[in-house]
Design a protein around this motif. Sequence first.
Motif, PDB file in Angstrom:
ATOM      1  N   ALA A  28       0.843  -1.199   0.000  1.00 58.76           N
ATOM      2  CA  ALA A  28       0.000   0.000   0.000  1.00 58.76           C
ATOM      3  C   ALA A  28       0.876   1.246   0.000  1.00 58.76           C
ATOM      4  O   ALA A  28       1.881   1.303   0.718  1.00 58.76           O
ATOM      5  CB  ALA A  28      -0.925  -0.003   1.206  1.00 58.76           C
ATOM      6  N   GLY A  29       0.474   2.210  -0.813  1.00 55.60           N
ATOM      7  CA  GLY A  29       1.256   3.428  -0.968  1.00 55.60           C
ATOM      8  C   GLY A  29       2.246   3.371  -2.104  1.00 55.60           C
ATOM      9  O   GLY A  29       2.823   4.407  -2.477  1.00 55.60           O
ATOM     10  N   ARG A  80      -4.847   9.752  -8.442  1.00 57.23           N
ATOM     11  CA  ARG A  80      -3.826   8.736  -8.133  1.00 57.23           C
ATOM     12  C   ARG A  80      -3.335   8.011  -9.382  1.00 57.23           C
ATOM     13  O   ARG A  80      -2.170   7.629  -9.457  1.00 57.23           O
ATOM     14  CB  ARG A  80      -4.392   7.705  -7.153  1.00 57.23           C
ATOM     15  CG  ARG A  80      -4.823   8.288  -5.817  1.00 57.23           C
ATOM     16  CD  ARG A  80      -5.208   7.189  -4.829  1.00 57.23           C
ATOM     17  NE  ARG A  80      -6.344   6.400  -5.285  1.00 57.23           N
ATOM     18  CZ  ARG A  80      -6.300   5.087  -5.482  1.00 57.23           C
ATOM     19  NH1 ARG A  80      -5.194   4.419  -5.264  1.00 57.23           N
ATOM     20  NH2 ARG A  80      -7.388   4.435  -5.896  1.00 57.23           N
ATOM     21  N   SER A 122       0.098   5.759  -5.174  1.00 56.97           N
ATOM     22  CA  SER A 122      -0.645   5.733  -3.907  1.00 56.97           C
ATOM     23  C   SER A 122      -1.645   4.592  -3.883  1.00 56.97           C
ATOM     24  O   SER A 122      -2.818   4.766  -3.527  1.00 56.97           O
ATOM     25  CB  SER A 122      -1.361   7.078  -3.688  1.00 56.97           C
ATOM     26  OG  SER A 122      -0.450   8.147  -3.688  1.00 56.97           O
ATOM     27  N   LYS A 126      -3.878   1.411  -3.043  1.00 60.57           N
ATOM     28  CA  LYS A 126      -4.605   0.975  -1.854  1.00 60.57           C
ATOM     29  C   LYS A 126      -4.989  -0.494  -2.007  1.00 60.57           C
ATOM     30  O   LYS A 126      -5.124  -0.994  -3.134  1.00 60.57           O
ATOM     31  CB  LYS A 126      -5.876   1.810  -1.687  1.00 60.57           C
ATOM     32  CG  LYS A 126      -5.655   3.305  -1.660  1.00 60.57           C
ATOM     33  CD  LYS A 126      -6.987   4.041  -1.623  1.00 60.57           C
ATOM     34  CE  LYS A 126      -6.798   5.551  -1.622  1.00 60.57           C
ATOM     35  NZ  LYS A 126      -8.104   6.272  -1.597  1.00 60.57           N
ATOM     36  N   GLU A 133      -7.763  -1.788  -1.832  1.00 54.31           N
ATOM     37  CA  GLU A 133      -8.991  -1.902  -2.626  1.00 54.31           C
ATOM     38  C   GLU A 133      -8.748  -1.743  -4.119  1.00 54.31           C
ATOM     39  O   GLU A 133      -9.671  -1.928  -4.912  1.00 54.31           O
ATOM     40  CB  GLU A 133     -10.040  -0.885  -2.157  1.00 54.31           C
ATOM     41  CG  GLU A 133      -9.536   0.537  -2.042  1.00 54.31           C
ATOM     42  CD  GLU A 133      -9.128   0.899  -0.616  1.00 54.31           C
ATOM     43  OE1 GLU A 133      -8.448   0.078   0.048  1.00 54.31           O
ATOM     44  OE2 GLU A 133      -9.487   2.020  -0.179  1.00 54.31           O
ATOM     45  N   ASP A 134      -7.529  -1.417  -4.522  1.00 55.18           N
ATOM     46  CA  ASP A 134      -7.178  -1.394  -5.943  1.00 55.18           C
ATOM     47  C   ASP A 134      -6.827  -2.783  -6.456  1.00 55.18           C
ATOM     48  O   ASP A 134      -6.638  -2.968  -7.662  1.00 55.18           O
ATOM     49  CB  ASP A 134      -5.991  -0.460  -6.193  1.00 55.18           C
ATOM     50  CG  ASP A 134      -6.304   0.997  -5.908  1.00 55.18           C
ATOM     51  OD1 ASP A 134      -5.441   1.676  -5.308  1.00 55.18           O
ATOM     52  OD2 ASP A 134      -7.396   1.453  -6.294  1.00 55.18           O
ATOM     53  N   SER A 153      -1.656  -4.697   2.443  1.00 57.63           N
ATOM     54  CA  SER A 153      -1.795  -3.646   3.466  1.00 57.63           C
ATOM     55  C   SER A 153      -0.665  -3.678   4.475  1.00 57.63           C
ATOM     56  O   SER A 153       0.137  -4.589   4.494  1.00 57.63           O
ATOM     57  CB  SER A 153      -3.136  -3.801   4.182  1.00 57.63           C
ATOM     58  OG  SER A 153      -3.228  -5.084   4.761  1.00 57.63           O
TER      59      SER A 153
END
Length: 120
Positions: free
Chosen positions: A14-15, A66, A84, A86, A88-89, A120
Amino acid sequence: QVQLVESGGGLVQAGGSLRLSCAASGSIFSINAMGWYRQTPGNQREWVASINGGGSSNYADAVKGRFTISRDNAKNTAYLQMNSLKPEDTAVYYCNADLWTVDGDFRDVWGQGTQVTVSS
């Protein structure tokens, strides 16, 4: 015959960032719009972003700010820069192109998909 081949998927934290590519090949005369979609198990494929032949782009609200879609018309290739990221992507990402073949046929073509997993 025309085909789209996606590449660039993978596992990222994530990120993080990933860049997807979609290369169109075959008997292509011209490509109108190109787009990216994504799908998770048990859900419908959803639109992510699209770009027309002139370079104008649109984005789903979930990725706006993003993700960046671009294309290289000389290479018949579209890109999706994803920043960025997440969890959920996480999805299988598919490329789509509306194009004219050298035989004068209009085709709506899909790639085979590339998996993007965001931890995550």
